[in-house]
Design a protein around this motif. Structure first.
Motif, PDB file in Angstrom:
ATOM      1  N   LYS A 155     111.494 105.965  37.496  1.00 38.22           N
ATOM      2  CA  LYS A 155     110.556 106.112  38.613  1.00 38.22           C
ATOM      3  C   LYS A 155     110.857 107.370  39.431  1.00 38.22           C
ATOM      4  N   ARG A 156     112.135 107.719  39.530  1.00 38.17           N
ATOM      5  CA  ARG A 156     112.495 108.957  40.226  1.00 38.17           C
ATOM      6  C   ARG A 156     111.909 110.160  39.494  1.00 38.17           C
ATOM      7  N   GLN A 157     112.032 110.161  38.162  1.00 39.99           N
ATOM      8  CA  GLN A 157     111.463 111.256  37.378  1.00 39.99           C
ATOM      9  C   GLN A 157     109.942 111.282  37.504  1.00 39.99           C
ATOM     10  N   LEU A 158     109.334 110.105  37.517  1.00 39.90           N
ATOM     11  CA  LEU A 158     107.878 110.035  37.664  1.00 39.90           C
ATOM     12  C   LEU A 158     107.442 110.618  39.007  1.00 39.90           C
ATOM     13  N   ALA A 159     108.197 110.335  40.053  1.00 38.32           N
ATOM     14  CA  ALA A 159     107.839 110.818  41.387  1.00 38.32           C
ATOM     15  C   ALA A 159     107.843 112.340  41.469  1.00 38.32           C
ATOM     16  N   GLU A 160     108.542 112.979  40.541  1.00 41.28           N
ATOM     17  CA  GLU A 160     108.578 114.438  40.523  1.00 41.28           C
ATOM     18  C   GLU A 160     107.319 115.034  39.897  1.00 41.28           C
ATOM     19  N   VAL A 161     106.520 114.188  39.232  1.00 45.04           N
ATOM     20  CA  VAL A 161     105.253 114.644  38.654  1.00 45.04           C
ATOM     21  C   VAL A 161     104.183 114.523  39.733  1.00 45.04           C
ATOM     22  N   GLU A 162     103.605 115.627  40.118  1.00 44.09           N
ATOM     23  CA  GLU A 162     102.644 115.636  41.216  1.00 44.09           C
ATOM     24  C   GLU A 162     101.415 114.795  40.883  1.00 44.09           C
ATOM     25  N   ILE A 163     100.955 114.040  41.872  1.00 43.77           N
ATOM     26  CA  ILE A 163      99.756 113.210  41.697  1.00 43.77           C
ATOM     27  C   ILE A 163      98.536 114.074  41.997  1.00 43.77           C
ATOM     28  N   THR A 164      97.926 114.585  40.947  1.00 40.44           N
ATOM     29  CA  THR A 164      96.744 115.444  41.093  1.00 40.44           C
ATOM     30  C   THR A 164      95.617 114.868  40.242  1.00 40.44           C
ATOM     31  N   PRO A 165      94.985 113.799  40.702  1.00 45.26           N
ATOM     32  CA  PRO A 165      93.967 113.139  39.885  1.00 45.26           C
ATOM     33  C   PRO A 165      92.714 113.989  39.697  1.00 45.26           C
ATOM     34  N   THR A 166      92.105 113.835  38.537  1.00 41.33           N
ATOM     35  CA  THR A 166      90.809 114.442  38.248  1.00 41.33           C
ATOM     36  C   THR A 166      89.776 113.330  38.190  1.00 41.33           C
ATOM     37  N   LEU A 167      88.797 113.371  39.090  1.00 38.28           N
ATOM     38  CA  LEU A 167      87.762 112.342  39.163  1.00 38.28           C
ATOM     39  C   LEU A 167      86.427 112.933  38.721  1.00 38.28           C
ATOM     40  N   THR A 168      85.804 112.293  37.750  1.00 36.86           N
ATOM     41  CA  THR A 168      84.497 112.703  37.253  1.00 36.86           C
ATOM     42  C   THR A 168      83.517 111.567  37.484  1.00 36.86           C
ATOM     43  N   PRO A 169      82.450 111.785  38.279  1.00 41.50           N
ATOM     44  CA  PRO A 169      81.505 110.695  38.546  1.00 41.50           C
ATOM     45  C   PRO A 169      80.913 110.111  37.262  1.00 41.50           C
ATOM     46  N   VAL A 170      80.753 108.798  37.257  1.00 43.23           N
ATOM     47  CA  VAL A 170      80.167 108.082  36.120  1.00 43.23           C
ATOM     48  C   VAL A 170      78.927 107.352  36.618  1.00 43.23           C
ATOM     49  N   GLU A 171      77.825 107.540  35.925  1.00 45.44           N
ATOM     50  CA  GLU A 171      76.579 106.893  36.330  1.00 45.44           C
ATOM     51  C   GLU A 171      76.608 105.403  35.991  1.00 45.44           C
ATOM     52  N   GLN A 172      76.072 104.606  36.908  1.00 39.87           N
ATOM     53  CA  GLN A 172      75.857 103.180  36.673  1.00 39.87           C
ATOM     54  C   GLN A 172      74.757 102.725  37.631  1.00 39.87           C
ATOM     55  N   ASP A 181      85.400 108.424  36.207  1.00 37.01           N
ATOM     56  CA  ASP A 181      86.455 108.533  35.209  1.00 37.01           C
ATOM     57  C   ASP A 181      87.629 109.221  35.906  1.00 37.01           C
ATOM     58  N   VAL A 182      88.833 108.656  35.747  1.00 35.90           N
ATOM     59  CA  VAL A 182      90.004 109.185  36.442  1.00 35.90           C
ATOM     60  C   VAL A 182      91.095 109.523  35.436  1.00 35.90           C
ATOM     61  N   GLN A 183      91.666 110.697  35.589  1.00 36.19           N
ATOM     62  CA  GLN A 183      92.826 111.123  34.813  1.00 36.19           C
ATOM     63  C   GLN A 183      93.911 111.524  35.805  1.00 36.19           C
ATOM     64  N   VAL A 184      95.095 110.917  35.671  1.00 37.14           N
ATOM     65  CA  VAL A 184      96.186 111.182  36.603  1.00 37.14           C
ATOM     66  C   VAL A 184      97.425 111.587  35.811  1.00 37.14           C
ATOM     67  N   PRO A 185      98.005 112.748  36.086  1.00 36.35           N
ATOM     68  CA  PRO A 185      99.217 113.163  35.359  1.00 36.35           C
ATOM     69  C   PRO A 185     100.326 112.125  35.493  1.00 36.35           C
ATOM     70  N   CYS A 186     101.083 111.963  34.406  1.00 34.95           N
ATOM     71  CA  CYS A 186     102.128 110.945  34.381  1.00 34.95           C
ATOM     72  C   CYS A 186     103.266 111.401  33.485  1.00 34.95           C
ATOM     73  N   LEU A 187     104.390 110.766  33.633  1.00 36.42           N
ATOM     74  CA  LEU A 187     105.515 110.953  32.731  1.00 36.42           C
ATOM     75  C   LEU A 187     105.262 110.126  31.471  1.00 36.42           C
ATOM     76  N   GLY A 188     105.844 110.531  30.347  1.00 37.11           N
ATOM     77  CA  GLY A 188     105.760 109.689  29.163  1.00 37.11           C
ATOM     78  C   GLY A 188     104.803 110.168  28.105  1.00 37.11           C
ATOM     79  N   GLY A 189     104.252 111.373  28.245  1.00 34.06           N
ATOM     80  CA  GLY A 189     103.472 111.956  27.171  1.00 34.06           C
ATOM     81  C   GLY A 189     101.977 111.783  27.260  1.00 34.06           C
ATOM     82  N   ALA A 190     101.485 111.013  28.223  1.00 36.80           N
ATOM     83  CA  ALA A 190     100.037 110.814  28.356  1.00 36.80           C
ATOM     84  C   ALA A 190      99.718 110.523  29.814  1.00 36.80           C
ATOM     85  N   PRO A 191      98.509 110.878  30.266  1.00 38.51           N
ATOM     86  CA  PRO A 191      98.134 110.595  31.652  1.00 38.51           C
ATOM     87  C   PRO A 191      97.697 109.147  31.818  1.00 38.51           C
ATOM     88  N   VAL A 192      97.553 108.723  33.052  1.00 38.64           N
ATOM     89  CA  VAL A 192      96.781 107.519  33.331  1.00 38.64           C
ATOM     90  C   VAL A 192      95.321 107.868  33.074  1.00 38.64           C
TER      91      VAL A 192
END
Length: 448
Positions: A155-172, A181-192
């Motif tokens: 979790k300490r290593q994760l906290a060093e990864v800046e939370i810079t989410p990319t939000l793309t509006p989705v129609e409904q 649609d949300v993409q959030v940088p994360c540790l572990g090789g893939a984003p949220v």
């Protein structure tokens, strides 16, 4: 403990169970036969050492059947029938229910499989389970001494990864909620990677947060789940398990499943630093980071809900992140990887292979302890609602109870004696009702 009667469980099973049960039920109906097996107690729960029995009946129309062949075999998910020390045999049909007596001197869950073969027609099979002191089932191995230190460092290593989410509006279609649609940088090789939805007119610090997590497989995040939470007045996010793009054609997910994510559950399993679930679990924390940084979050409730692999993730989130206040965990996977060490079946995904000597492979066994939902459950102070199927071979009931018993908060178990690996409608409803109750109970007195 909340328990549903065997009669209700049977009715719901026929409506919502896996295809194998539906097909045999249809066959039985077509031939006019009804075959049932159930514990001789509605909740199918006994004390260790107490006498118990499975009761079997075969009818056609309103009349007992006295011809054909009826066989039964009892197992504990590892050992079966006479060779395992359990009842097995052929029963005479004399118009009366058949009783198969069973007993266990230790906490355990037993299944009885019944096969009825008519004089003319195909075999009809039924399954039922019963449990002995299931709330006394203990972890198969202790939590590693450095478990907390390891995950604190992650979790300490994760906290060093800046939370810079990319939000793309989705129609409904609902103009009262906004979806992204949300993409959030994360540790572990893939984003949220997920869908996020919220009521458009919400004030700051006014909404609870809910995170929906996925069962096994490779698929897009669910816009339906995200909007369900938002329609109920929550900040609602559904994330896929792998940090892959959302909303792609089915062929994309099939290619991922057969390519880079094939057998993902076993990837890197010889080390806690490379095991696949490490990244999956860190994405839970990062998703909660995203939800709790929203200005509308009320600063109180964080709910995590899922079934199977998602149920295991809910347990992990509750133990890994103290912001979580309620988990809803259906037939959870990722539990009791080391079950064989305690002479019981391992939970999904059967992460630890046996070596040539028939014993668990040491490196995988050790690594698995750091990603076992049972160990996270022992750190979880959140309230919880869980479900368990007594005939579930995918996520065996002993593995589910090992996790449930370790939980530290207020908890409820929905036990289903006739259910396999399933998430029927009544359990979905019970879970979401509990979510709404939790939100209501958590409101400040002035707001009620």
């Amino acid at each position: 403990m909340r328990r549903f009667s065997a009669l209700r469980s049977h009715a719901m099973l026929l409506a919502f169970a896996l295809p194998i049960f539906l097909s045999t039920a249809s066959l039985a109906a077509a031939e006019g036969y009804a075959v049932s097996v159930a514990a001789d107690r509605d909740d199918a729960i006994y004390d260790s050492g107490e006498a118990a029995a499975f009761v079997i009946s075969v009818t056609r129309g309103d009349q007992p059947v006295t011809d054909g062949k009826l066989t039964y075999v009892v197992d504990d998910f590892l050992r079966s029938g006479k060779s395992g020390g359990y009842p097995e045999g052929e029963a005479s049909l004399d118009g009366k229910p058949v009783r198969v007596a069973v007993k266990s001197d230790k906490p355990n869950v037993l299944r009885c499989q019944v096969t009825y073969t008519p004089a003319e027609g195909k075999p009809i099979r039924r399954l039922a389970g019963l449990a002995f002191s299931p709330t006394e089932i203990e972890p198969s191995m202790p939590v590693p001494d450095d478990f907390d230190a390891f995950w604190a460092d992650q979790k300490r290593q994760l906290a060093e990864v800046e939370i810079t989410p990319t939000l793309t509006p989705v129609e409904q279609k609902n103009n009262k909620i906004a979806c992204f649609d949300v993409q959030v940088p994360c540790l572990g090789g893939a984003p949220v990677s997920g869908y996020f939805a919220k009521p458009v007119a919400a004030e700051e610090k006014s909404l609870p947060a809910i995170l929906w997590v996925h069962g096994a497989g490779v698929r897009s995040s669910s816009l339906y789940a995200a909007t369900k939470g938002a329609n109920a007045g929550m900040l609602s996010m559904d994330i896929n398990a792998h940090g892959i793009p959302n909303g792609k054609p089915a062929e994309f997910y099939a290619q991922q499943s057969g390519g880079p994510l094939k057998n993902y559950r076993f990837a890197g399993r010889d080390s806690r630093d490379t095991i696949y679930f490490r990244g999956m679990f860190l994405r839970l924390v990062r998703a909660i980071d995203f939800l709790t940084m929203q200005p509308e979050w009320n600063g109180r409730e964080v709910i995590v809900i899922g079934h199977s692999q998602g149920g295991g993730q809910a347990l992990v989130a509750g133990g890994l992140d103290p912001r979580v206040t309620l988990i809803a965990s259906g037939v959870p996977a990722i539990c009791d990887h080391t079950g064989n060490v305690a002479d019981r079946v391992n939970g999904w995904p059967k992460l630890v292979p046996n070596g040539p000597d028939g014993k668990p492979e040491p490196a995988a066994l050790e690594a698995s302890r750091y990603v076992d939902s049972v160990n996270f459950a022992s750190r979880c102070k959140a309230d919880a609602i869980m479900s368990v199927g007594f005939v579930d071979v995918t996520c065996p009931p002993t593995s589910c109870y090992a996790a449930y018993n370790a939980l530290l908060g207020e908890k409820t178990m929905i036990s289903e004696p006739l259910m396999g690996h399933n998430a029927p409608k009544h359990i979905h409803k019970a879970f979401f009702d509990r979510v709404l109750q939790h939100v209501e109970q958590s409101q400040p007195a002035a707001a009620k």
